[in-house]
Design a protein around this motif. Structure first.
Motif, mmCIF file in Angstrom:
data_model
loop_
_atom_site.group_PDB
_atom_site.id
_atom_site.type_symbol
_atom_site.label_atom_id
_atom_site.label_comp_id
_atom_site.label_asym_id
_atom_site.label_seq_id
_atom_site.Cartn_x
_atom_site.Cartn_y
_atom_site.Cartn_z
ATOM 1 N N LEU A 120 4.300 47.420 49.224
ATOM 2 C CA LEU A 120 5.736 47.628 49.048
ATOM 3 C C LEU A 120 6.437 46.339 48.642
ATOM 4 N N THR A 124 8.602 45.564 45.075
ATOM 5 C CA THR A 124 10.051 45.671 45.268
ATOM 6 C C THR A 124 10.790 44.389 44.925
ATOM 7 N N LEU A 248 8.893 47.288 57.992
ATOM 8 C CA LEU A 248 8.932 48.145 56.806
ATOM 9 C C LEU A 248 10.363 48.428 56.345
ATOM 10 N N SER A 249 11.243 48.719 57.302
ATOM 11 C CA SER A 249 12.604 49.098 56.931
ATOM 12 C C SER A 249 13.418 47.915 56.413
ATOM 13 N N ALA A 252 12.656 47.589 52.702
ATOM 14 C CA ALA A 252 13.099 48.835 52.072
ATOM 15 C C ALA A 252 14.614 48.841 51.890
ATOM 16 N N ALA A 280 4.484 53.345 50.543
ATOM 17 C CA ALA A 280 5.251 53.895 51.663
ATOM 18 C C ALA A 280 4.438 54.928 52.430
#
Length: 358
Positions: A120, A124, A248-249, A252, A280
């Motif tokens: 991720l 990103t 993770l969040s 994100a 994800a």
């Protein structure tokens, strides 16, 4: 300083940052699991009065400073994936403090989560340097984030048993608080970028007034402290799964802000979107394994049942001297002696009636 030396320093500082974050998470989890830690009103005041909480705050600050220093010497594509080692370091540290071994399911969950997080982060990052948020966008983002955090953290609380221990829903609620914590930290990072641009007179729309800069600083402090307190609440349901969700969040939330407001996009175009979706799913698989693989917290032992309750009298009731003495029948234990039923459950077990003396 040549490129090799800078890369080595970036790697070392990234490892120091991961260790600091991991130690802070373990300290917070131990504090959250302490029986004397309140969960309702007065919880914040109690936390601020404990030295262990301030140790966790200091370790988080040290991890953040080491992360910033690592970004000074190395590229984001190297530093960010190394930051994912926080979960790998916290898992054995948390198990050691709990005097147990890390289960195979937990290790598999950590590897799945680590792979998804690295994937991720790899896609990103901005393909080109993005601009900072404007002041109006910062206020809108802050308001929307506050509503989202309230929805994530304001879920239904777990019920309590008669002795005050929590039951059911603790881990599910912990993941909601962990998501809110990661979102708060990610928005705090975006607002920090806006504040930096404001101080260097590079903010879109012109130079802000002093009160606008002060408002940005207050928002950053509020979201940073809110993220720390939300993670503290999340660790009441365990360490590994909430920590994975926080890690993770956070990127994100930063990716959503970059794509929606800063004109950023995933690397490799449409393939980057597919890679992010696959990463994800891999990370979600790891969180599920971490949630199911962690051992359940031990339940509180039932309090012993007084002898008067076992004899059918209320505690503290006066004993009638004219009443016949209770003599144990055949196969019954003497009065006052602990029975097997009392040891296993106490009040839920049937109590044999005493026969009158003959």
């Amino acid at each position: 300083m040549n490129g090799v030396t800078g890369t080595v320093l970036a790697v070392l500082l990234s490892l120091v940052s991961a260790a600091g974050y991991a130690l802070a998470a373990v300290a917070q989890a131990r504090l959250a699991a302490a029986p004397s830690t309140p969960s309702g009103r007065g919880a914040l005041r109690t936390l601020l009065a404990r030295g262990q909480w301030w140790w966790a705050v200091g370790l988080n600050a040290a991890g953040a400073l080491a992360h910033v220093a690592a970004l000074h010497y190395g590229p984001l594509t190297l530093v960010q994936p190394l930051g994912a080692l926080t979960l790998v370091a916290a898992l054995p540290l948390g198990a050691r403090t709990a005097r147990r071994r890390v289960t195979r399911t937990e290790w598999r969950g950590a590897l799945w989560t680590l792979a998804g997080l690295v994937g991720l982060v790899a896609v990103t990052g901005p393909a080109a340097p993005g601009e900072a948020l404007s002041l109006r966008e910062s206020l809108v983002v802050a308001a929307a984030t506050a509503l989202l955090i309230a929805a994530l953290a304001g879920g239904r609380r777990a019920g309590r048993t008669a002795d005050g221990t929590e039951r059911g829903g603790v881990r599910a609620g912990g993941l909601g608080h962990a998501t809110a914590s990661g979102v708060a930290s990610g928005v705090a990072s975006a607002l920090t970028q806006t504040l930096t641009a404001a101080l260097t007179l590079g903010l879109p729309g012109g130079s802000p007034a002093w009160w606008q800069t002060a408002a940005l600083a207050l928002l950053i402090s509020a979201f940073a402290m809110g993220g720390l307190l939300l993670s503290q609440t999340a660790y009441r349901g365990g360490l590994a799964a909430p920590l994975a969700v926080v890690n993770l969040s956070n990127p994100a939330a930063a990716a959503v802000l970059g794509v929606a407001l800063l004109g950023e996009t995933f690397r490799a175009g449409a393939w980057g979107w597919l890679a992010a979706a696959a990463a994800a799913l891999v990370a979600a698989r790891g969180v599920v394994l971490l949630t199911t693989g962690a051992p359940a917290p031990p339940e509180a032992a039932s309090p012993p049942v007084p002898a008067q309750v076992r004899a059918g009298r209320a505690p503290g009731a006066a004993v009638d001297p004219a009443a016949p003495a209770a003599v144990p029948g055949p196969g019954e234990p003497p009065a006052g002696a602990p029975s097997l039923a009392g040891a296993l459950g106490g009040a839920l077990a049937p109590v044999p009636e005493a026969e009158p003396a003959r």
